[in-house]
Motif scaffolding. Structure first.
Motif, PDB file in Angstrom:
ATOM      1  N   GLY A 192       3.665  -5.452   0.221  1.00 32.23           N
ATOM      2  CA  GLY A 192       3.168  -5.016  -1.091  1.00 32.23           C
ATOM      3  C   GLY A 192       3.405  -6.103  -2.123  1.00 32.23           C
ATOM      4  O   GLY A 192       3.416  -5.841  -3.325  1.00 32.23           O
ATOM      5  N   ARG A 218      -1.418  -4.022 -17.785  1.00 32.21           N
ATOM      6  CA  ARG A 218      -0.848  -2.722 -17.415  1.00 32.21           C
ATOM      7  C   ARG A 218       0.639  -2.652 -17.730  1.00 32.21           C
ATOM      8  O   ARG A 218       1.138  -1.634 -18.202  1.00 32.21           O
ATOM      9  N   GLU A 219       1.346  -3.715 -17.427  1.00 27.32           N
ATOM     10  CA  GLU A 219       2.793  -3.705 -17.679  1.00 27.32           C
ATOM     11  C   GLU A 219       3.055  -3.504 -19.171  1.00 27.32           C
ATOM     12  O   GLU A 219       3.926  -2.723 -19.565  1.00 27.32           O
ATOM     13  N   ASN A 269       0.929  -9.190 -18.466  1.00 27.95           N
ATOM     14  CA  ASN A 269       0.008  -8.356 -17.686  1.00 27.95           C
ATOM     15  C   ASN A 269      -0.345  -7.111 -18.493  1.00 27.95           C
ATOM     16  O   ASN A 269       0.528  -6.436 -19.036  1.00 27.95           O
ATOM     17  N   MET A 329       0.848  -1.199   0.000  1.00 27.74           N
ATOM     18  CA  MET A 329       0.000   0.000   0.000  1.00 27.74           C
ATOM     19  C   MET A 329       0.878   1.241   0.000  1.00 27.74           C
ATOM     20  O   MET A 329       1.172   1.789   1.057  1.00 27.74           O
ATOM     21  N   HIS A 330       1.261   1.681  -1.132  1.00 27.26           N
ATOM     22  CA  HIS A 330       2.202   2.797  -1.173  1.00 27.26           C
ATOM     23  C   HIS A 330       1.495   4.034  -1.702  1.00 27.26           C
ATOM     24  O   HIS A 330       1.380   4.235  -2.899  1.00 27.26           O
ATOM     25  N   PHE A 331       1.045   4.860  -0.818  1.00 31.78           N
ATOM     26  CA  PHE A 331       0.271   6.023  -1.250  1.00 31.78           C
ATOM     27  C   PHE A 331       1.143   7.250  -1.495  1.00 31.78           C
ATOM     28  O   PHE A 331       0.761   8.155  -2.187  1.00 31.78           O
ATOM     29  N   CYS A 337       8.309  -2.738  -4.024  1.00 30.12           N
ATOM     30  CA  CYS A 337       8.607  -3.561  -5.200  1.00 30.12           C
ATOM     31  C   CYS A 337       7.635  -3.190  -6.309  1.00 30.12           C
ATOM     32  O   CYS A 337       6.728  -2.394  -6.120  1.00 30.12           O
ATOM     33  N   ASP A 338       7.857  -3.783  -7.454  1.00 23.45           N
ATOM     34  CA  ASP A 338       6.985  -3.545  -8.595  1.00 23.45           C
ATOM     35  C   ASP A 338       5.536  -3.800  -8.181  1.00 23.45           C
ATOM     36  O   ASP A 338       5.234  -4.838  -7.598  1.00 23.45           O
ATOM     37  N   ASP A 339       4.650  -2.852  -8.476  1.00 24.15           N
ATOM     38  CA  ASP A 339       3.294  -2.927  -7.926  1.00 24.15           C
ATOM     39  C   ASP A 339       2.214  -3.103  -8.992  1.00 24.15           C
ATOM     40  O   ASP A 339       1.032  -3.026  -8.684  1.00 24.15           O
ATOM     41  N   GLN A 340       2.595  -3.341 -10.218  1.00 27.12           N
ATOM     42  CA  GLN A 340       1.591  -3.323 -11.288  1.00 27.12           C
ATOM     43  C   GLN A 340       0.602  -4.484 -11.231  1.00 27.12           C
ATOM     44  O   GLN A 340      -0.557  -4.337 -11.582  1.00 27.12           O
ATOM     45  N   ARG A 341       1.032  -5.658 -10.791  1.00 27.95           N
ATOM     46  CA  ARG A 341       0.157  -6.837 -10.809  1.00 27.95           C
ATOM     47  C   ARG A 341      -0.536  -7.095  -9.463  1.00 27.95           C
ATOM     48  O   ARG A 341      -1.436  -7.917  -9.373  1.00 27.95           O
ATOM     49  N   TYR A 342      -0.088  -6.394  -8.427  1.00 26.96           N
ATOM     50  CA  TYR A 342      -0.508  -6.746  -7.065  1.00 26.96           C
ATOM     51  C   TYR A 342      -2.028  -6.770  -6.892  1.00 26.96           C
ATOM     52  O   TYR A 342      -2.600  -7.741  -6.370  1.00 26.96           O
ATOM     53  N   PHE A 343      -2.699  -5.731  -7.329  1.00 28.75           N
ATOM     54  CA  PHE A 343      -4.135  -5.634  -7.049  1.00 28.75           C
ATOM     55  C   PHE A 343      -4.989  -6.509  -7.963  1.00 28.75           C
ATOM     56  O   PHE A 343      -6.188  -6.644  -7.737  1.00 28.75           O
ATOM     57  N   GLU A 382       1.141   4.500  -9.658  1.00 25.93           N
ATOM     58  CA  GLU A 382       1.284   3.681  -8.457  1.00 25.93           C
ATOM     59  C   GLU A 382      -0.079   3.089  -8.134  1.00 25.93           C
ATOM     60  O   GLU A 382      -1.016   3.806  -7.775  1.00 25.93           O
ATOM     61  N   THR A 383      -0.175   1.775  -8.237  1.00 24.63           N
ATOM     62  CA  THR A 383      -1.488   1.136  -8.097  1.00 24.63           C
ATOM     63  C   THR A 383      -2.036   1.288  -6.677  1.00 24.63           C
ATOM     64  O   THR A 383      -3.240   1.313  -6.487  1.00 24.63           O
ATOM     65  N   GLY A 384      -1.148   1.406  -5.700  1.00 30.12           N
ATOM     66  CA  GLY A 384      -1.588   1.601  -4.321  1.00 30.12           C
ATOM     67  C   GLY A 384      -2.365   2.900  -4.155  1.00 30.12           C
ATOM     68  O   GLY A 384      -3.270   2.998  -3.328  1.00 30.12           O
ATOM     69  N   THR A 425       7.074  -4.735 -16.699  1.00 28.60           N
ATOM     70  CA  THR A 425       7.064  -3.352 -16.217  1.00 28.60           C
ATOM     71  C   THR A 425       8.288  -2.577 -16.705  1.00 28.60           C
ATOM     72  O   THR A 425       9.411  -3.017 -16.522  1.00 28.60           O
TER      73      THR A 425
END
Lengths: 463, 463
Positions: free
Chosen positions: B361, A442-443, A440, A1-3, B420-426, B171-173, A365
């Motif tokens: 994350g 988005r990537e 993916n 969760m990086h806001f 870390c890379d956040d594109q696929r997380y959600f 940033e997906t977060g 990515t």
């Protein structure tokens, strides 16, 4: 969760770094606004993912010379024609036509007991076995080890090249390059010593059952012997069994063969530059793939991203001042004929190429760009790095362009390699696992946007 | 195929950037050698991937209060005990115990024709439906839209919150935070207006059939109504059907309920500092996960990476000068009880915490660290950035620590979020798709190495 907008701090840092050399033309407000438009279009309405679904799903693997490769040419042409470009055309090129034939088979035959099936595939370009071949196996980790072996130990055997890719290299491409000599020269060096074939550990950092194909070479002065890849799991198993049972044999059957060359094509689409139509920036990927795979990350992604670059420039209304060309190259995997032909015709026509970009490291990515050019040109592109910081794609530095654009080197100021996260690429590279579901959305779309943004800047400012 | 050591150029850049403030203690040759040792150990003999395979494969989903969560506590303790640490212990904490009950069901009932099944799941903490509930549906995209609706339009209905995560946020977060209010407050705001339940579009950037659970809230002053998540595909479908048939109803059945609190534990392992044993650096992830999933990326990866930090320090012989603790927190997902308890006990014992790091994350390719601390502390950590450049993990800046370590804020100089890379997380977050096969071994092990490297530096130099 990086806001937290951490990139703000990074962008600030980058701006400070380049403050002494920054020119009025870089990092302007309008550039940053236009680049934001490109990314928004890609993330909201990107078409590269759906294009890739079509290419991989309806055509699949498309080795040069195959009917699928020809279907891919037609698909590329039709898909670009729908973009409303200034020009879409094919560029004829003769390509090699190697066919795998029926599925290859191999098994370990221990001194006692039943055979153990191996996951193998012919390396691209290998001759077949002409029925079944059976022989003992000599494992080597290096050329020195092979050279030091007495003739009677290697004659009539399979040479088993089992040096793994080095997992401690952070850049996986470096580990691939480092271990790749076994695949490229393995058959030649084996034959020179009187061996009857080469078994090569798959070039992969994963431990699994997929054999990885890829191109291999022959020397016209040396007997052509068959060469096959083993999955990494099976290479480990063979190595283990050899320790306990050095007299075991391997039986190999491959029906692959080289057929006469056939006619194929590069597929090219173009937006004419509004101010400098004679200056050309090309961006490409390769349309051919190995036959085992759908060719999703290698290199369907590079093709759909290159087409997307043109679509993004049109959809955002950012007509380039210099001509931008998307090139879907034929035959990167086993000949680079398409790349050679493109460079040859560009030279013959006295075209003025400013730069060429290639995406051939997968659709992961984005991280940035590797620039092959003079230090001044590298520095010039690096000045734009802060514009990419909000998109985490700002790693710009000296690097490698790409196989297909390599032949253009003498005609351009820069060859540019699109660089993305590379950790997973070689797990699936040249295998049946290189499928659409590994990509993916988005990537992939972020990558196309990064490429379009840099091309927008080069088309505006030159190099 | 990127062979060129592009990072050399980047590292050079970073060194120039920090040249004015760099101190003799940063970026020394010995630090860079020791960090290389850490990465080599992780890439050659890393154990976090196999530990994750065990946790996800033999225990699976482990919501607070469940038998699986208790198994995970025992597994964590045994796994740490095998590392030969100075101390391994459990920290008792009472946790909520919510259970989903039988699989939830929902269907759209059009004015005419057959029902259409929906992929739904209860949001964590929701009350059940006490049998079947059936009602009309009112779609809203914002609180304003809901507020502007007349009572008779919303009373007795389901409020359908259908604002998607914003795909243009890089940033997906940030997109998750931005859309997450619907999940968190949806039931309260629906009940305030007399609606009988909340249907919430899953917090995901993917278009698929997985409903995403996650915690939701009630207000003790407001009636508790059930809240369910719809898959993004089904949210789109419901929205479409509503346009044509505003009188359709949805039938929902959920047997979830809140049971009495139960006793559980944080699991803690420790290496005593050789010089400053009273100064503590903690590193953690959360051991609990949602029940639908294996909890691989959320947050099995953070747990195995935190344990790996201790293993890497031991295996490389880099005994930390300050005490390093791995903490597997219980109950991040629906209560943060473990995080609160850890901070409370640390304060009560008058422990001196220097810093706390969290990995929550996912286990994707490392990018760097986000630092929550004073500008001086952020700058100090940023000075080490060049040491991470060879590992492409050098993005260090102001950022967010983590949910479990948040309660420690007043006791530490820095909260540090592993990024870390956040594109696929959600795409997989809080769904049945958050499984072991989505984790790449190298990406995971690189992450643990990055975390260990920063902890090594902090344990040597302080903050």
């Amino acid at each position: 969760m990086h806001f937290a907008p951490r990139w703000l701090a990074l962008a600030g840092l980058a701006l400070v770094t380049t403050a002494t050399s920054v020119s009025a033309q870089t990092g302007t407000k309008i550039d940053s606004t236009n680049i934001r438009k490109i990314y928004d279009e890609a993330l909201l309405r990107g078409q590269s993912y759906e294009n890739l679904r079509q290419l991989t799903g309806t055509i699949g693997g498309r080795l040069s010379g195959s009917p699928q490769a020809e279907k891919a040419v037609q698909w590329g042409k039709v898909t670009m024609e729908k973009l409303g470009l200034d020009r879409v055309y094919l560029q004829e090129v003769m390509v090699p036509h190697w066919v795998r034939g029926p599925k290859e088979k191999a098994q370990i035959k221990p001194a006692k007991g039943k055979g153990i099936a191996l996951n193998v595939c012919a390396l691209g370009g290998s001759v077949g076995t002409n029925g079944k071949m059976q022989a003992g196996v000599v494992e080597v980790d290096s050329w020195q080890e092979l050279a030091a072996m007495p003739d009677d130990k290697v004659k009539g055997k399979f040479i088993f090249y089992n040096r793994p890719m080095n997992p401690t290299f952070i850049e996986t491409g470096r580990a691939y390059g480092d271990a790749g000599d076994q695949r490229r020269r393995g058959a030649i060096e084996a034959a020179k010593r009187g061996a009857i074939g080469a078994l090569v550990r798959s070039l992969s950092l994963a431990h699994d059952d997929f054999p990885h194909t890829g191109t291999m070479s022959y020397d016209e002065q040396v007997k052509k012997v068959p060469a096959a890849a083993l999955s990494t799991n099976d290479a480990d198993e063979l190595s283990q069994l050899l320790k306990a049972d050095p007299g075991l044999t391997v039986e190999l059957e491959m029906g692959c063969q080289q057929l006469p060359e056939v006619k194929s094509y590069n597929v090219i689409g173009e937006i004419k530059g509004s101010k400098y139509p004679d200056e050309i920036i090309s961006v490409g990927g390769h349309l051919d793939s190995w036959d085992l795979a759908q060719g999703a990350h290698d290199d369907g992604t590079g093709c759909v991203q290159s087409m997307e670059v043109l679509r993004l420039l049109k959809a955002t209304g950012l007509r380039p001042e210099r001509t931008v060309r998307a090139v879907l190259f034929m035959n990167e995997e086993n000949g680079t004929r398409g790349g050679n032909k493109y460079a040859e015709l560009a030279k013959a026509a006295n075209e003025k190429h400013l730069a060429a970009m290639e995406s051939d490291g997968g659709g992961f990515t984005p991280r940035g760009f590797g620039i092959e050019g003079s230090p001044e040109v590298v520095k010039k592109v690096q000045q734009w790095s802060p514009l990419f910081a909000p998109y985490k794609s700002e790693e710009i530095g000296p690097g490698h362009g790409g196989t297909d654009i390599g032949p253009l080197k003498e005609q351009v100021k820069a060859l540019i390699g699109y660089e993305c996260d590379d950790q997973r690429y070689f797990d699936i590279h040249h295998t049946a696992a290189d499928t659409f579901d590994k990509v993916n959305r988005r990537e992939l779309e972020l990558g196309g946007a990064s490429m379009a943004a840099l091309i927008y800047l080069m088309s505006k400012y030159g190099l």
